[in-house]
Scaffold this motif. Structure first.
Motif, PDB file in Angstrom:
ATOM      1  N   GLU A   4      41.803  41.655  22.180  1.00 37.88           N
ATOM      2  CA  GLU A   4      40.903  40.923  23.065  1.00 37.88           C
ATOM      3  C   GLU A   4      39.740  40.234  22.340  1.00 37.88           C
ATOM      4  OE1 GLU A   4      38.379  42.160  26.924  1.00 37.88           O
ATOM      5  OE2 GLU A   4      39.979  43.500  26.317  1.00 37.88           O
ATOM      6  N   ASN A   5      39.089  40.925  21.419  1.00 38.79           N
ATOM      7  CA  ASN A   5      37.901  40.373  20.767  1.00 38.79           C
ATOM      8  C   ASN A   5      38.215  39.371  19.665  1.00 38.79           C
ATOM      9  OD1 ASN A   5      36.265  41.901  22.425  1.00 38.79           O
ATOM     10  ND2 ASN A   5      36.310  43.653  21.050  1.00 38.79           N
ATOM     11  N   THR A   6      39.473  39.291  19.258  1.00 35.91           N
ATOM     12  CA  THR A   6      39.830  38.365  18.183  1.00 35.91           C
ATOM     13  C   THR A   6      40.653  37.187  18.702  1.00 35.91           C
ATOM     14  OG1 THR A   6      41.715  39.770  17.673  1.00 35.91           O
ATOM     15  CG2 THR A   6      39.735  40.108  16.360  1.00 35.91           C
ATOM     16  N   VAL A   7      40.829  37.117  20.000  1.00 37.62           N
ATOM     17  CA  VAL A   7      41.584  36.029  20.615  1.00 37.62           C
ATOM     18  C   VAL A   7      40.606  34.973  21.118  1.00 37.62           C
ATOM     19  CG1 VAL A   7      43.061  35.409  22.568  1.00 37.62           C
ATOM     20  CG2 VAL A   7      43.543  37.465  21.238  1.00 37.62           C
ATOM     21  N   LYS A  60      44.682  31.872  21.513  1.00 33.21           N
ATOM     22  CA  LYS A  60      45.002  31.644  20.103  1.00 33.21           C
ATOM     23  C   LYS A  60      44.580  32.868  19.296  1.00 33.21           C
ATOM     24  CE  LYS A  60      43.909  28.269  16.490  1.00 33.21           C
ATOM     25  NZ  LYS A  60      43.106  27.075  16.198  1.00 33.21           N
ATOM     26  N   TYR A  61      45.486  33.327  18.448  1.00 30.17           N
ATOM     27  CA  TYR A  61      45.220  34.490  17.602  1.00 30.17           C
ATOM     28  C   TYR A  61      45.846  34.236  16.235  1.00 30.17           C
ATOM     29  CZ  TYR A  61      45.576  39.265  15.785  1.00 30.17           C
ATOM     30  OH  TYR A  61      45.492  40.383  14.996  1.00 30.17           O
ATOM     31  N   LYS A  97      44.153  39.967  30.261  1.00 26.98           N
ATOM     32  CA  LYS A  97      42.798  40.239  30.757  1.00 26.98           C
ATOM     33  C   LYS A  97      41.836  39.149  30.264  1.00 26.98           C
ATOM     34  CE  LYS A  97      39.251  43.758  30.327  1.00 26.98           C
ATOM     35  NZ  LYS A  97      38.707  44.658  29.363  1.00 26.98           N
ATOM     36  N   LYS A  98      41.932  38.817  29.002  1.00 29.67           N
ATOM     37  CA  LYS A  98      41.054  37.790  28.418  1.00 29.67           C
ATOM     38  C   LYS A  98      41.321  36.427  29.071  1.00 29.67           C
ATOM     39  CE  LYS A  98      38.716  36.212  24.549  1.00 29.67           C
ATOM     40  NZ  LYS A  98      37.792  36.767  23.616  1.00 29.67           N
ATOM     41  N   ILE A  99      42.583  36.087  29.274  1.00 38.04           N
ATOM     42  CA  ILE A  99      42.953  34.831  29.923  1.00 38.04           C
ATOM     43  C   ILE A  99      42.409  34.807  31.356  1.00 38.04           C
ATOM     44  CG2 ILE A  99      44.925  33.542  30.865  1.00 38.04           C
ATOM     45  CD1 ILE A  99      46.499  34.374  28.320  1.00 38.04           C
ATOM     46  N   MET A 100      42.587  35.912  32.084  1.00 37.09           N
ATOM     47  CA  MET A 100      42.123  35.993  33.472  1.00 37.09           C
ATOM     48  C   MET A 100      40.598  35.826  33.555  1.00 37.09           C
ATOM     49  SD  MET A 100      42.748  36.350  36.686  1.00 37.09           S
ATOM     50  CE  MET A 100      44.352  37.073  36.927  1.00 37.09           C
ATOM     51  N   GLU A 101      39.875  36.514  32.700  1.00 32.30           N
ATOM     52  CA  GLU A 101      38.416  36.423  32.711  1.00 32.30           C
ATOM     53  C   GLU A 101      37.954  34.996  32.420  1.00 32.30           C
ATOM     54  OE1 GLU A 101      37.169  39.593  30.089  1.00 32.30           O
ATOM     55  OE2 GLU A 101      37.565  41.108  31.644  1.00 32.30           O
ATOM     56  N   HIS A 102      38.667  34.324  31.526  1.00 31.96           N
ATOM     57  CA  HIS A 102      38.336  32.934  31.213  1.00 31.96           C
ATOM     58  C   HIS A 102      38.544  32.054  32.456  1.00 31.96           C
ATOM     59  CE1 HIS A 102      37.660  29.406  28.715  1.00 31.96           C
ATOM     60  NE2 HIS A 102      38.670  28.854  29.353  1.00 31.96           N
TER      61      HIS A 102
END
Length: 157
Positions: A4-7, A60-61, A97-102
């Motif tokens: 999550e924190n590196t994406v 992106k990762y 989760k990261k995509i949804m929050e964005h």
């Protein structure tokens, strides 16, 4: 482990247009089938989503595109959260989760009143994610997607 924190979530650009198709075909072929509507949208994301007032984002990762999501404009106040996919090899690591929050942050910033989505009850991790972020089941109209057996919405506050 969580990525999550590196994406990084980045917006659509024409040089990335194939990724929305590749990522979505991967899960559609695994769980369902590619419907004619999918083929139209995924083959022309610029014309079918962006040019109609929608948005596409990518996760992106390590310089690789590993996920995608679209906000498809229905009308001035409603967008469909659609074409969300994370590559098979890294599912369950917090990318969705990261995509949804964005998407929720963008919806709020852009003054979008409501997000809707169509899904299938067999996709338990996806349904759980939607519920976790406040999406609730509403009545499903016929004929949107053959695979859809649930429609959900979230009012953005």
């Amino acid at each position: 482990m969580s990525l999550e924190n590196t994406v990084e979530i980045i917006p659509f650009s024409t040089n990335l247009k194939e990724h929305i198709k590749t990522l979505n075909l991967e899960w559609l072929k695994k769980y369902f089938k590619v419907e004619p509507k999918d083929e139209i949208v995924l083959s022309n994301p610029q014309g079918e989503i962006i040019d109609k007032g929608g948005m596409i984002f990518y996760a992106k990762y390590n310089n690789q595109i590993i996920g995608t999501v679209s906000l498809i404009k229905i009308d001035d106040s409603t967008f469909e959260l659609s074409k969300m996919a994370v590559t098979n090899t890294i599912q369950g690591l917090g990318i969705g989760k990261k995509i949804m929050e964005h998407c929720l942050a963008v919806a709020k910033k852009e003054g979008i009143y409501k997000l809707i989505l169509y899904s299938n009850r067999s996709l338990l991790p996806a349904i759980h994610l939607y519920q976790k972020y406040g999406f609730v089941e509403i009545s499903l109209e016929e004929g949107i997607y053959e695979r859809a057996d649930i429609k959900m919405e979230k009012i953005i506050r």
